[in-house]
Design a protein around this motif. Structure first.
Motif, PDB file in Angstrom:
ATOM      1  N   ARG A  72       0.833  -1.209   0.000  1.00 17.02           N
ATOM      2  CA  ARG A  72       0.000   0.000   0.000  1.00 17.02           C
ATOM      3  C   ARG A  72       0.866   1.257   0.000  1.00 17.02           C
ATOM      4  O   ARG A  72       0.578   2.232  -0.693  1.00 17.02           O
ATOM      5  CB  ARG A  72      -0.905  -0.024   1.232  1.00 17.02           C
ATOM      6  N   LYS A  73       1.978   1.218   0.757  1.00 21.27           N
ATOM      7  CA  LYS A  73       2.867   2.369   0.831  1.00 21.27           C
ATOM      8  C   LYS A  73       3.532   2.635  -0.522  1.00 21.27           C
ATOM      9  O   LYS A  73       3.627   3.797  -0.970  1.00 21.27           O
ATOM     10  CB  LYS A  73       3.939   2.107   1.896  1.00 21.27           C
ATOM     11  N   ASN A  74       3.950   1.540  -1.170  1.00 26.02           N
ATOM     12  CA  ASN A  74       4.560   1.693  -2.495  1.00 26.02           C
ATOM     13  C   ASN A  74       3.551   2.225  -3.502  1.00 26.02           C
ATOM     14  O   ASN A  74       3.885   3.032  -4.393  1.00 26.02           O
ATOM     15  CB  ASN A  74       5.103   0.347  -2.982  1.00 26.02           C
ATOM     16  N   LYS A  75       2.327   1.784  -3.375  1.00 25.88           N
ATOM     17  CA  LYS A  75       1.292   2.248  -4.291  1.00 25.88           C
ATOM     18  C   LYS A  75       1.034   3.737  -4.110  1.00 25.88           C
ATOM     19  O   LYS A  75       0.876   4.489  -5.099  1.00 25.88           O
ATOM     20  CB  LYS A  75       0.009   1.444  -4.054  1.00 25.88           C
ATOM     21  N   LEU A  76       0.978   4.226  -2.851  1.00 28.56           N
ATOM     22  CA  LEU A  76       0.756   5.653  -2.590  1.00 28.56           C
ATOM     23  C   LEU A  76       1.918   6.490  -3.124  1.00 28.56           C
ATOM     24  O   LEU A  76       1.729   7.583  -3.683  1.00 28.56           O
ATOM     25  CB  LEU A  76       0.602   5.882  -1.088  1.00 28.56           C
TER      26      LEU A  76
ATOM     27  N   MET B  87       3.853   5.703  -5.629  1.00 29.85           N
ATOM     28  CA  MET B  87       3.766   5.728  -7.080  1.00 29.85           C
ATOM     29  C   MET B  87       2.664   6.692  -7.536  1.00 29.85           C
ATOM     30  O   MET B  87       2.837   7.400  -8.541  1.00 29.85           O
ATOM     31  CB  MET B  87       3.501   4.305  -7.617  1.00 29.85           C
ATOM     32  N   ASP B  88       1.554   6.690  -6.816  1.00 29.51           N
ATOM     33  CA  ASP B  88       0.469   7.612  -7.169  1.00 29.51           C
ATOM     34  C   ASP B  88       0.914   9.071  -7.008  1.00 29.51           C
ATOM     35  O   ASP B  88       0.574   9.940  -7.843  1.00 29.51           O
ATOM     36  CB  ASP B  88      -0.765   7.333  -6.289  1.00 29.51           C
ATOM     37  N   GLU B  89       1.682   9.366  -5.954  1.00 29.87           N
ATOM     38  CA  GLU B  89       2.173  10.730  -5.700  1.00 29.87           C
ATOM     39  C   GLU B  89       3.140  11.153  -6.796  1.00 29.87           C
ATOM     40  O   GLU B  89       3.090  12.298  -7.305  1.00 29.87           O
ATOM     41  CB  GLU B  89       2.878  10.781  -4.338  1.00 29.87           C
ATOM     42  N   ALA B  90       3.998  10.244  -7.202  1.00 33.03           N
ATOM     43  CA  ALA B  90       4.968  10.571  -8.266  1.00 33.03           C
ATOM     44  C   ALA B  90       4.251  10.809  -9.581  1.00 33.03           C
ATOM     45  O   ALA B  90       4.600  11.725 -10.350  1.00 33.03           O
ATOM     46  CB  ALA B  90       5.974   9.433  -8.409  1.00 33.03           C
ATOM     47  N   THR B  91       3.257  10.007  -9.844  1.00 29.34           N
ATOM     48  CA  THR B  91       2.494  10.158 -11.084  1.00 29.34           C
ATOM     49  C   THR B  91       1.762  11.500 -11.099  1.00 29.34           C
ATOM     50  O   THR B  91       1.696  12.184 -12.142  1.00 29.34           O
ATOM     51  CB  THR B  91       1.489   9.011 -11.219  1.00 29.34           C
ATOM     52  N   LYS B  92       1.214  11.917  -9.944  1.00 27.91           N
ATOM     53  CA  LYS B  92       0.482  13.174  -9.851  1.00 27.91           C
ATOM     54  C   LYS B  92       1.407  14.363 -10.088  1.00 27.91           C
ATOM     55  O   LYS B  92       1.060  15.329 -10.778  1.00 27.91           O
ATOM     56  CB  LYS B  92      -0.172  13.288  -8.469  1.00 27.91           C
TER      57      LYS B  92
END
Length: 296
Positions: free
Chosen positions: A277-281, A283-288
């Protein structure tokens, strides 16, 4: 003078030939006389009779008993016998939970070899024919052993004469002893052969094969099918439910014995889930951030 000498020689020659012929004729007469005496002593024909019969009867065991009695009455003996039953077909029908009715079809046959007085052989076969439902086949064989008997007797007499001559000139040499022993043994063999012929002439051998119709017999036997001994359906269903509950409880107990492993597994599961879950967040932050930069 010469004529007289020749005449005397011819007369002497003729006289010598006559003496030789008389001596030869005398020897032949002696042998012929011995043969005549021995032949007269064995003038009775040595006929060996053998018979065979196959017949059907109502009951093999009863027939065997009757045959034994008849043979004894006739002055004979039973040399060999056997009774055999062969199963033709068998079936089992359920009678109850623990018993079956066994139905068997079998064929019984009898075999008997007897020795009966030769003069009563025909009478004996007629008696047997009356015991039978019907006779399949019947045969008799006659073997004339008169010549063989006479031959053995003459040879035995020759051996007696030879032994007497050997005894007259007996010495300590082993050759004479061995020759005498050989001749005596051969003499005994010829005598025994004639004794066997006499016995076979006196008692005829008859071979009997008899059988009965297929017999059907029923009997109650134990049920050997274990499946039939299981409880009724409702009992088995209730026993299944109880057994299932017992198995379930055993599983719970087995799981409870593994609580430490289960706890470690839960910790590992949530730890892995946390990092995912932490890795997913992240990745989402970097994508944003990349999208925002692209808009500017």
């Amino acid at each position: 003078m010469k004529r007289n000498i020749i005449a005397i020689a011819i007369v002497l020659t003729i006289f010598g030939c006559q003496k030789s012929n008389e001596k030869y004729a005398s020897s032949e007469a002696i042998v012929a006389n011995e043969l005549r005496v021995l032949t007269d002593s064995t003038s009775t024909a040595k006929i060996i009779k053998t018979a065979d019969m196959r017949f059907r009867v109502k009951d093999v065991q009863n027939t065997k008993e009757q045959l034994s009695k008849t043979i004894k009455v006739e002055g004979g003996t039973v040399a060999e016998f056997s009774i055999e039953s062969t199963i033709q077909e068998t079936d089992k029908v359920k009678q109850s939970t623990d018993s079956l009715k066994e139905i068997t079809s079998y064929r019984t046959q009898g075999y008997l070899v007897a020795k009966v007085p030769s003069e009563k052989l025909d009478e004996f076969t007629n008696t047997i024919a009356k015991m039978a439902v019907f006779v399949d086949n019947q045969s008799m064989k006659m073997d004339d052993q008169s010549i063989a008997y006479l031959s053995n007797k003459l040879k035995a007499q020759n051996r007696v004469d030879a032994i007497e001559k050997i005894n007259k000139v007996a010495s300590k040499k082993s050759a004479n002893v061995e020759s005498s022993l050989y001749i005596k043994d051969d003499y005994v063999d010829k005598r025994i052969e004639n004794m066997q012929i006499d016995n076979r002439v006196k008692f005829s051998t008859i071979t009997l094969n008899f059988y009965q119709d297929n017999t059907v017999k029923t009997m109650i036997v134990a049920n050997d099918n274990l499946y039939d001994y299981r409880p009724a359906f409702m009992n088995r269903l209730w026993l299944g439910i109880v057994n299932g509950w017992t198995i379930f409880k055993e599983i719970i107990i087995a799981i409870s014995n593994l609580w430490m492993l289960i706890l470690i597994g839960i910790v590992i599961f949530f730890t892995i889930k946390y990092f995912i879950r932490k890795n997913k967040l992240a990745m989402d932050e970097a994508t944003k951030n990349m999208i925002d930069r692209a808009r500017q």
